[in-house]
Design a protein around this motif. Structure first.
Motif, PDB file in Angstrom:
ATOM      1  N   PHE A  18     -88.576 -79.442 -27.754  1.00  0.00           N
ATOM      2  CA  PHE A  18     -89.102 -78.526 -28.760  1.00  0.00           C
ATOM      3  C   PHE A  18     -88.369 -77.190 -28.735  1.00  0.00           C
ATOM      4  N   PRO A  19     -87.548 -76.902 -29.756  1.00  0.00           N
ATOM      5  CA  PRO A  19     -86.826 -75.631 -29.759  1.00  0.00           C
ATOM      6  C   PRO A  19     -87.770 -74.466 -30.077  1.00  0.00           C
ATOM      7  N   VAL A  20     -87.796 -73.487 -29.186  1.00  0.00           N
ATOM      8  CA  VAL A  20     -88.693 -72.331 -29.349  1.00  0.00           C
ATOM      9  C   VAL A  20     -87.915 -71.106 -29.835  1.00  0.00           C
ATOM     10  N   LEU A  21     -86.710 -70.902 -29.279  1.00  0.00           N
ATOM     11  CA  LEU A  21     -85.850 -69.811 -29.753  1.00  0.00           C
ATOM     12  C   LEU A  21     -84.585 -70.450 -30.329  1.00  0.00           C
ATOM     13  N   LYS A  22     -84.311 -70.160 -31.592  1.00  0.00           N
ATOM     14  CA  LYS A  22     -83.237 -70.883 -32.296  1.00  0.00           C
ATOM     15  C   LYS A  22     -82.052 -69.985 -32.618  1.00  0.00           C
ATOM     16  N   GLY A  23     -81.622 -69.192 -31.641  1.00  0.00           N
ATOM     17  CA  GLY A  23     -80.475 -68.319 -31.884  1.00  0.00           C
ATOM     18  C   GLY A  23     -80.933 -66.917 -32.239  1.00  0.00           C
ATOM     19  N   ILE A  24     -81.444 -66.223 -31.210  1.00  0.00           N
ATOM     20  CA  ILE A  24     -81.975 -64.869 -31.412  1.00  0.00           C
ATOM     21  C   ILE A  24     -80.889 -63.851 -31.093  1.00  0.00           C
ATOM     22  N   THR A  25     -80.625 -62.961 -32.029  1.00  0.00           N
ATOM     23  CA  THR A  25     -79.703 -61.862 -31.800  1.00  0.00           C
ATOM     24  C   THR A  25     -80.413 -60.564 -32.151  1.00  0.00           C
ATOM     25  N   ALA A  26     -80.525 -59.696 -31.163  1.00  0.00           N
ATOM     26  CA  ALA A  26     -81.228 -58.429 -31.379  1.00  0.00           C
ATOM     27  C   ALA A  26     -80.844 -57.477 -30.260  1.00  0.00           C
ATOM     28  N   CYS A  35     -90.675 -52.779 -32.102  1.00  0.00           N
ATOM     29  CA  CYS A  35     -91.852 -53.645 -32.134  1.00  0.00           C
ATOM     30  C   CYS A  35     -91.452 -55.025 -32.608  1.00  0.00           C
ATOM     31  N   LEU A  36     -91.951 -56.027 -31.894  1.00  0.00           N
ATOM     32  CA  LEU A  36     -91.685 -57.422 -32.222  1.00  0.00           C
ATOM     33  C   LEU A  36     -92.987 -58.004 -32.754  1.00  0.00           C
ATOM     34  N   ILE A  37     -92.960 -58.424 -34.005  1.00  0.00           N
ATOM     35  CA  ILE A  37     -94.168 -58.976 -34.621  1.00  0.00           C
ATOM     36  C   ILE A  37     -93.887 -60.404 -35.084  1.00  0.00           C
ATOM     37  N   GLY A  38     -94.967 -61.137 -35.319  1.00  0.00           N
ATOM     38  CA  GLY A  38     -94.802 -62.506 -35.796  1.00  0.00           C
ATOM     39  C   GLY A  38     -96.027 -63.327 -35.463  1.00  0.00           C
ATOM     40  N   PRO A  39     -96.166 -64.477 -36.133  1.00  0.00           N
ATOM     41  CA  PRO A  39     -97.351 -65.306 -35.910  1.00  0.00           C
ATOM     42  C   PRO A  39     -97.421 -65.866 -34.495  1.00  0.00           C
ATOM     43  N   SER A  40     -98.603 -66.286 -34.109  1.00  0.00           N
ATOM     44  CA  SER A  40     -98.819 -66.931 -32.829  1.00  0.00           C
ATOM     45  C   SER A  40     -97.929 -68.168 -32.721  1.00  0.00           C
ATOM     46  N   GLY A  41     -97.286 -68.338 -31.567  1.00  0.00           N
ATOM     47  CA  GLY A  41     -96.427 -69.497 -31.352  1.00  0.00           C
ATOM     48  C   GLY A  41     -95.012 -69.325 -31.854  1.00  0.00           C
ATOM     49  N   SER A  42     -94.664 -68.124 -32.352  1.00  0.00           N
ATOM     50  CA  SER A  42     -93.323 -67.939 -32.915  1.00  0.00           C
ATOM     51  C   SER A  42     -92.259 -67.691 -31.839  1.00  0.00           C
ATOM     52  N   GLY A  43     -92.683 -67.447 -30.587  1.00  0.00           N
ATOM     53  CA  GLY A  43     -91.705 -67.279 -29.509  1.00  0.00           C
ATOM     54  C   GLY A  43     -91.622 -65.864 -28.952  1.00  0.00           C
ATOM     55  N   GLY A 216     -89.152 -69.129 -34.183  1.00  0.00           N
ATOM     56  CA  GLY A 216     -88.005 -69.015 -33.286  1.00  0.00           C
ATOM     57  C   GLY A 216     -86.780 -68.367 -33.902  1.00  0.00           C
ATOM     58  N   VAL A 217     -86.972 -67.726 -35.074  1.00  0.00           N
ATOM     59  CA  VAL A 217     -85.856 -67.073 -35.762  1.00  0.00           C
ATOM     60  C   VAL A 217     -86.291 -65.661 -36.144  1.00  0.00           C
ATOM     61  N   ILE A 218     -85.381 -64.676 -36.011  1.00  0.00           N
ATOM     62  CA  ILE A 218     -85.695 -63.347 -36.532  1.00  0.00           C
ATOM     63  C   ILE A 218     -85.411 -63.374 -38.032  1.00  0.00           C
ATOM     64  N   VAL A 219     -86.496 -63.350 -38.772  1.00  0.00           N
ATOM     65  CA  VAL A 219     -86.412 -63.522 -40.222  1.00  0.00           C
ATOM     66  C   VAL A 219     -85.994 -62.209 -40.888  1.00  0.00           C
TER      67      VAL A 219
END
Ligand code: ADP
Ligand code: MG
Length: 244
Positions: A18-26, A35-43, A216-219
């Motif tokens: 199960f891929p949780v982080l799909k190429g995070i660049t920050a 601040c890092l925001i996002g729905p529950s389970g987003s990583g 798992g993506v920074i949208v």
């Protein structure tokens, strides 16, 4: 000299298949509040845990002040003490006083002289408004007071940055403000902070930048007034409609 304190480049991570982080660049610059925001389970928690070496990642790279986070290297010990973390649940030792909790890391992990750590610990408890609670046990404190002890404990490690994972989510609503105001004062003092939060008021007031994570993506990322005030991506718009 780099201005980046935390640099995350193309980081991937799976739990099993199960891929949780799909190429995070920050990145988080020195003195910046992100601040890092996002729905529950987003990583969100997984990213924080990868940054301070609690969790390994599969691909990409994370560096802290130029040093690569690699759990197989001895340097990981230094990284763990450089990145303090404040959790949703305060994780205080119940049989130790506020001050003993605050100085535990400096004395036993960093091997600092006890008197020096205790002096700084008292000062930091004062700074978070708990100068009269140094000898109190966690059971004698409110949730907001316990979280402020946890923040003093993080500060006592003299970290390069503090990672916060939903620090107010477990608190009764009337106790949230006292914790956020301590965090705001740290931000004003120039502490580098990466904060996972659902407190959009705090994010819009204090964050230099906001990252929106979904699946798992920074949208979307940018200044708080853009991401929160005028989100360009439909997923960000949808998330904000639901949390605001
Ligand atoms: P968030 O903090 O945004 O709610 P997490 O980083 O905790 O998200 O989790 C992201 C995803 O990874 C979730 O689907 C979660 O169930 C899964 N996950 C987290 N930790 C583990 C683990 N140790 N083993 C298996 N799956 C995990
Ligand atoms: Mg989480």
């Amino acid at each position: 000299m780099s201005t980046s304190m935390i640099e995350i480049t193309g980081v991937t991570k799976s739990f099993g298949a199960f891929p949780v982080l799909k190429g995070i660049t920050a990145n988080v610059n020195k003195g910046e509040v992100v601040c890092l925001i996002g729905p529950s389970g987003s990583g969100k928690s997984t990213i924080l845990r990868c940054i301070n070496g609690l969790e390994s990642y599969d691909g990409g790279a994370i560096t802290i002040d130029g040093v690569r986070v690699d759990r197989s290297q001895p340097s990981i010990t230094g990284i763990r003490t450089a990145m303090a973390m404040v959790f949703q649940r305060f994780n205080l030792f119940p049989h130790r006083t506020a001050l003993e909790n605050v100085v535990e890391g400096p004395i036993f992990v960093k091997k600092e002289p006890a008197a020096q750590a205790m002096a700084r610990g008292r000062e930091l408890l004062g700074r978070v408004g708990l100068g009269d609670k140094v000898d109190a046990y966690p059971g004698q404190l409110s949730g907001g007071q316990m979280q402020r002890v946890a923040i003093a404990r993080a500060l006592c490690m003299q970290p390069k940055a503090i990672l916060f994972d939903e620090p107010t989510s477990a608190l009764d609503p009337e106790l949230v403000g006292e914790v956020l105001s301590v965090m705001k004062s740290l931000a004003e003092d120039g502490m580098t902070m990466l904060v996972v939060t659902h407190e959009m008021g705090f994010a819009s007031e204090v964050a230099d930048r906001v990252l929106f994570l979904d699946g798992g993506v920074i949208v979307e990322q940018g200044p708080a007034r853009d991401v929160l005030g005028a989100p360009s991506h439909p997923r960000t718009q949808d998330f904000l409609r639901r949390v605001l």
